[in-house]
Enzyme design. Structure first.
Site, PDB file in Angstrom:
ATOM      1  N   SER A 135      13.859  -7.188  -0.405  1.00  0.00           N
ATOM      2  CA  SER A 135      14.909  -6.344   0.164  1.00  0.00           C
ATOM      3  C   SER A 135      16.294  -6.819  -0.259  1.00  0.00           C
ATOM      4  O   SER A 135      16.675  -6.641  -1.403  1.00  0.00           O
ATOM      5  CB  SER A 135      14.750  -6.288   1.682  1.00  0.00           C
ATOM      6  OG  SER A 135      15.332  -5.119   2.174  1.00  0.00           O
ATOM      7  N   HIS A 291       7.610  -1.890   4.936  1.00  0.00           N
ATOM      8  CA  HIS A 291       8.682  -2.616   4.253  1.00  0.00           C
ATOM      9  C   HIS A 291       8.424  -4.123   4.244  1.00  0.00           C
ATOM     10  O   HIS A 291       8.767  -4.809   3.298  1.00  0.00           O
ATOM     11  CB  HIS A 291      10.013  -2.305   4.944  1.00  0.00           C
ATOM     12  CG  HIS A 291      11.189  -2.978   4.314  1.00  0.00           C
ATOM     13  ND1 HIS A 291      11.503  -2.840   2.979  1.00  0.00           N
ATOM     14  CD2 HIS A 291      12.129  -3.821   4.838  1.00  0.00           C
ATOM     15  CE1 HIS A 291      12.590  -3.546   2.702  1.00  0.00           C
ATOM     16  NE2 HIS A 291      12.975  -4.154   3.804  1.00  0.00           N
TER      17      HIS A 291
END
Length: 313
Positions: A135, A291
Site C-alpha cells: 500500500s 487489501h
C-alpha cells in the site's frame, strides 16, 4: 497497511489511461530537482538472516520490506522470516519515517519516503536490492524505482498502483480516536480499545492501530501512540497522490511484480494499462484476499513472491 485508499474509475482516470497520462515536459525535471533537496531520516530496521544463505553477505541482493500507513516493521516480521528462509536472502524490514521507531519529520510524502529508502540502500552498501512494499510502502517502492532505477534490482508492489487516487478515507477519524486515547492517560490496552471503538467497529483494525501504543519512558504507566498524529493528519491529502504523471518520460525497465487482492478495489482493471506504461516488464498476480492480503493469505503471497524472485534456470 493503508486503509481506505480507493482508486475509482472516474472520468479523469479513464481519460488519463486513454491519453497515456500526458504531462508537461517539465514534470520530471521538477520532481527530480525537488528530490535533491529532501532531508532524509535514518530508518530503523530489523534484519532477518537465512539459516542457509544463497548470497555471500547481507549486502548482496537483499530484500527490503516496507509497511503501509499506521504500520511498522513488526507487521512484516513473519513474512520477512519466511522469505529469508525460502529465498536464502537477507531481509531488511524497515520502519518508514514517522512510523515505528524511525525518526519523525514534518514532511511525509512519497518522494521523501523514497529518498529515505534510497539513502538507506547507500548507507548500508546494499547491492541490487528487491523492494517489497504494501500500500503506502508499495507507492514508496514504485517512486524509488522510477526515480533511482540504478539503486533497485526489482520491486514487488502489493495492492497499490502508480496513479493518483481519491481518498475515501476513515483516516481522519482514526487519528481523532488515537488523539483521544493520548488525552485519556490510559494505562490499559482494554481502555484504549474502548475509546477507539467509538471510531472504528472492526476489532481487527483497532488491534492494528493499537499496535502503535507504547510507554514513552521507562517505568511510565501511561500509554500513548508513538505516531506523530498531527504530521500524519496533515499528510492525508497527499497520500493518495503519485509523484510521477508521465510514463513517456520515466519508466522502470526491470522486472516488477504487482500483487492485488481479488476482494480489494485498490488496483482496478482500468489502471492495468498505466502499470504497463510505467513498468513495462511487470507481472500481475491476483491473490484471494482483500487489501490486507499479506496477513489474509500469506501462503499465496509467499508463493507469488518466491516464484518471481527465484533464479530462472
Amino acid at each position: 497497511m493503508l486503509l481506505g485508499l480507493i482508486p475509482r474509475p472516474t472520468a479523469t482516470l479513464r481519460h488519463a489511461v486513454s491519453q497515456g497520462l500526458r504531462a508537461s515536459p517539465t514534470t520530471r525535471a521538477r520532481l527530480f530537482s525537488s528530490a535533491h533537496r529532501i532531508e532524509t531520516v535514518p530508518l530503523v530496521y530489523d534484519l532477518h538472516s537465512p539459516a542457509k544463505p544463497t548470497v555471500p553477505d547481507e549486502q548482496t541482493s537483499p530484500i527490503i520490506v516496507m509497511h503501509g500507513l499506521f504500520g511498522s516493521k513488526k507487521n512484516n516480521r513473519s513474512i520477512s522470516k519466511v522469505l529469508a528462509r525460502d529465498l536464502g536472502r537477507h531481509v531488511y524490514a524497515v520502519d518508514l519515517r514517522n512510523h515505528g521507531a524511525s525518526p519523525h519529520h514534518a514532511r511525509h510524502d512519497y518522494l521523501a519516503m523514497a529518498a529515505d529508502v534510497g539513502e538507506f540502500i547507500k548507507q548500508h552498501g546494499l547491492k541490487e536490492p528487491t523492494l517489497i512494499g504494501h500500500s503506502m510502502g508499495a507507492k514508496t517502492a514504485m517512486t524509488l524505482a522510477l526515480d533511482k532505477p540504478d539503486l533497485v534490482a526489482n520491486i514487488v508492489a502489493v495492492d497499490n498502483a502508480p496513479i493518483s487516487a481519491n481518498l475515501e478515507s476513515n483516516f481522519a477519524r482514526y487519528i481523532q480516536g488515537m488523539k483521544k486515547v493520548d488525552r485519556s492517560d490510559t494505562t490499559k490496552l482494554s481502555h484504549a480499545d474502548e475509546i477507539l471503538e467509538e471510531y472504528e467497529e472492526s476489532q481487527t483494525i483497532r488491534q492494528f492501530l493499537l499496535g502503535n501504543l507504547h510507554r514513552p519512558e521507562p517505568g511510565a504507566k501511561t500509554q500513548v501512540f508513538r505516531l506523530p498524529l498531527d504530521t500524519l493528519a496533515k499528510a492525508l491529502d497527499h497520500l493518495g497522490d503519485f509523484p510521477f504523471k508521465n510514463p513517456n518520460e520515466v519508466r522502470f525497465e526491470k522486472p516488477a511484480l504487482f500483487i492485488r487482492g481479488t476482494h480489494s478495489k485498490y488496483v482496478p482493471d482500468e489502471v492495468i494499462p498505466v502499470i504497463g506504461q510505467f513498468f513495462p516488464r511487470f507481472t500481475l498476480v491476483d491473490v484471494e484476499a482483500g487489501h490486507w492480503l499479506i496477513s489474509e493469505n500469506p501462503e499465496a503471497f509467499r508463493k507469488a513472491v518466491v516464484q518471481f524472485l527465484e533464479p530462472q534456470e
